[in-house]
Design a protein around this motif. Structure first.
Motif, PDB file in Angstrom:
ATOM      1  N   CYS A  14      92.044  53.195  33.909  1.00  0.00           N
ATOM      2  CA  CYS A  14      90.882  52.571  33.285  1.00  0.00           C
ATOM      3  C   CYS A  14      89.686  53.464  33.597  1.00  0.00           C
ATOM      4  CB  CYS A  14      90.690  51.170  33.863  1.00  0.00           C
ATOM      5  SG  CYS A  14      89.299  50.266  33.160  1.00  0.00           S
ATOM      6  N   LYS A  15      88.989  53.923  32.547  1.00  0.00           N
ATOM      7  CA  LYS A  15      87.772  54.711  32.763  1.00  0.00           C
ATOM      8  C   LYS A  15      86.653  53.730  33.089  1.00  0.00           C
ATOM      9  CE  LYS A  15      87.068  58.633  30.513  1.00  0.00           C
ATOM     10  NZ  LYS A  15      86.804  59.584  29.424  1.00  0.00           N
ATOM     11  N   VAL A  16      86.067  53.897  34.263  1.00  0.00           N
ATOM     12  CA  VAL A  16      85.001  53.011  34.709  1.00  0.00           C
ATOM     13  C   VAL A  16      83.726  53.835  34.881  1.00  0.00           C
ATOM     14  CG1 VAL A  16      84.242  51.407  36.491  1.00  0.00           C
ATOM     15  CG2 VAL A  16      86.675  51.535  35.901  1.00  0.00           C
ATOM     16  N   ALA A  31      72.376  59.678  44.667  1.00  0.00           N
ATOM     17  CA  ALA A  31      73.176  58.474  44.835  1.00  0.00           C
ATOM     18  C   ALA A  31      74.652  58.837  44.718  1.00  0.00           C
ATOM     19  CB  ALA A  31      72.803  57.435  43.788  1.00  0.00           C
ATOM     20  N   THR A  32      75.469  58.077  45.415  1.00  0.00           N
ATOM     21  CA  THR A  32      76.924  58.232  45.319  1.00  0.00           C
ATOM     22  C   THR A  32      77.532  56.844  45.191  1.00  0.00           C
ATOM     23  OG1 THR A  32      77.202  58.173  47.724  1.00  0.00           O
ATOM     24  CG2 THR A  32      76.983  60.341  46.733  1.00  0.00           C
ATOM     25  N   VAL A  33      78.740  56.793  44.633  1.00  0.00           N
ATOM     26  CA  VAL A  33      79.491  55.543  44.622  1.00  0.00           C
ATOM     27  C   VAL A  33      80.619  55.735  45.632  1.00  0.00           C
ATOM     28  CG1 VAL A  33      80.937  56.166  42.630  1.00  0.00           C
ATOM     29  CG2 VAL A  33      80.653  53.778  43.244  1.00  0.00           C
ATOM     30  N   VAL A  34      80.744  54.772  46.539  1.00  0.00           N
ATOM     31  CA  VAL A  34      81.663  54.889  47.666  1.00  0.00           C
ATOM     32  C   VAL A  34      82.529  53.633  47.697  1.00  0.00           C
ATOM     33  CG1 VAL A  34      81.795  55.279  50.157  1.00  0.00           C
ATOM     34  CG2 VAL A  34      79.806  56.099  48.892  1.00  0.00           C
ATOM     35  N   GLY A  35      83.837  53.818  47.853  1.00  0.00           N
ATOM     36  CA  GLY A  35      84.693  52.643  47.875  1.00  0.00           C
ATOM     37  C   GLY A  35      86.140  52.938  48.182  1.00  0.00           C
ATOM     38  N   ASP A  36      86.970  51.930  47.911  1.00  0.00           N
ATOM     39  CA  ASP A  36      88.408  52.059  48.153  1.00  0.00           C
ATOM     40  C   ASP A  36      88.997  53.268  47.424  1.00  0.00           C
ATOM     41  OD1 ASP A  36      88.411  49.681  49.641  1.00  0.00           O
ATOM     42  OD2 ASP A  36      88.925  48.458  47.889  1.00  0.00           O
ATOM     43  N   MET A  47      76.714  60.788  42.013  1.00  0.00           N
ATOM     44  CA  MET A  47      76.318  60.306  40.701  1.00  0.00           C
ATOM     45  C   MET A  47      75.295  61.277  40.113  1.00  0.00           C
ATOM     46  SD  MET A  47      76.069  56.231  41.580  1.00  0.00           S
ATOM     47  CE  MET A  47      76.227  55.637  39.889  1.00  0.00           C
ATOM     48  N   GLN A  48      75.314  61.400  38.801  1.00  0.00           N
ATOM     49  CA  GLN A  48      74.386  62.292  38.117  1.00  0.00           C
ATOM     50  C   GLN A  48      73.093  61.545  37.805  1.00  0.00           C
ATOM     51  OE1 GLN A  48      75.793  63.661  34.324  1.00  0.00           O
ATOM     52  NE2 GLN A  48      74.020  64.952  33.962  1.00  0.00           N
ATOM     53  N   LYS A  49      71.970  62.192  38.114  1.00  0.00           N
ATOM     54  CA  LYS A  49      70.670  61.598  37.781  1.00  0.00           C
ATOM     55  C   LYS A  49      70.307  61.979  36.355  1.00  0.00           C
ATOM     56  CE  LYS A  49      66.061  60.727  39.513  1.00  0.00           C
ATOM     57  NZ  LYS A  49      65.119  60.941  40.632  1.00  0.00           N
ATOM     58  N   LEU A  50      70.043  60.977  35.538  1.00  0.00           N
ATOM     59  CA  LEU A  50      69.689  61.194  34.146  1.00  0.00           C
ATOM     60  C   LEU A  50      68.172  61.371  33.997  1.00  0.00           C
ATOM     61  CD1 LEU A  50      71.952  58.390  32.608  1.00  0.00           C
ATOM     62  CD2 LEU A  50      72.508  60.810  32.964  1.00  0.00           C
ATOM     63  N   LYS A  51      67.736  61.852  32.851  1.00  0.00           N
ATOM     64  CA  LYS A  51      66.300  62.030  32.594  1.00  0.00           C
ATOM     65  C   LYS A  51      65.539  60.717  32.727  1.00  0.00           C
ATOM     66  CE  LYS A  51      66.696  66.000  29.540  1.00  0.00           C
ATOM     67  NZ  LYS A  51      66.481  66.540  28.191  1.00  0.00           N
ATOM     68  N   SER A  52      66.225  59.613  32.428  1.00  0.00           N
ATOM     69  CA  SER A  52      65.601  58.286  32.516  1.00  0.00           C
ATOM     70  C   SER A  52      65.362  57.851  33.957  1.00  0.00           C
ATOM     71  CB  SER A  52      66.504  57.262  31.841  1.00  0.00           C
ATOM     72  OG  SER A  52      67.728  57.145  32.561  1.00  0.00           O
ATOM     73  N   GLY A  53      65.992  58.565  34.915  1.00  0.00           N
ATOM     74  CA  GLY A  53      65.904  58.169  36.318  1.00  0.00           C
ATOM     75  C   GLY A  53      67.100  57.340  36.764  1.00  0.00           C
ATOM     76  N   VAL A  57      78.081  57.766  36.894  1.00  0.00           N
ATOM     77  CA  VAL A  57      79.299  58.534  37.101  1.00  0.00           C
ATOM     78  C   VAL A  57      80.441  57.767  36.445  1.00  0.00           C
ATOM     79  CG1 VAL A  57      79.936  57.513  39.342  1.00  0.00           C
ATOM     80  CG2 VAL A  57      80.716  59.822  38.775  1.00  0.00           C
ATOM     81  N   THR A  58      81.395  58.505  35.876  1.00  0.00           N
ATOM     82  CA  THR A  58      82.581  57.891  35.282  1.00  0.00           C
ATOM     83  C   THR A  58      83.800  58.349  36.057  1.00  0.00           C
ATOM     84  OG1 THR A  58      81.545  57.815  33.104  1.00  0.00           O
ATOM     85  CG2 THR A  58      83.954  57.647  33.172  1.00  0.00           C
ATOM     86  N   MET A  59      84.653  57.375  36.378  1.00  0.00           N
ATOM     87  CA  MET A  59      85.870  57.660  37.142  1.00  0.00           C
ATOM     88  C   MET A  59      87.076  57.060  36.432  1.00  0.00           C
ATOM     89  SD  MET A  59      84.496  56.602  40.916  1.00  0.00           S
ATOM     90  CE  MET A  59      85.954  57.203  41.724  1.00  0.00           C
TER      91      MET A  59
END
Length: 102
Positions: A14-16, A31-36, A47-53, A57-59
């Motif tokens: 599943c792409k999340v 920022a990072t996403v951290v988990g199981d 995570m990638q910072k976008l122009k919007s701020g 990230v997609t996993m």
């Protein structure tokens, strides 16, 4: 915050897409996403910072599972996703977000 899910028919994943809006972390430089799914290693999934701020990230996560996770902002502030599928108490007296790929 938001979580978008897309089940792939070509493989059992599943792409999340995880997203932190700028309003939730206005002072964030990183920022990072951290988990199981990454053994709670803080440096593995930046995570990638976008122009919007916003940060995103997609996993690809295994289907039919539940994963606990949190966001780590500026290497010091832990936040949960307001749109998570659920929350589970953790060993630090706080809660972890949960994402289901069912």
């Amino acid at each position: 915050m938001s979580i978008k899910k897309q089940t792939l028919k070509s493989k059992p994943v599943c792409k999340v897409t995880f997203r932190i809006p700028k309003e939730m972390a206005p002072e964030a430089n990183e920022a990072t996403v951290v988990g199981d799914f990454n053994n709670w290693k803080e440096e593995v999934t930046p995570m990638q910072k976008l122009k919007s701020g916003d940060f995103t990230v997609t996993m690809e996560l295994s289907q039919n599972q539940s994963f606990q996770f949190r966001y780590l902002v500026n290497k010091s502030v832990w936040i949960n996703d307001e749109e998570a599928d659920g929350y589970i108490p953790n060993a630090f007296g706080e809660e972890n977000s949960v994402v289901n790929t069912l």
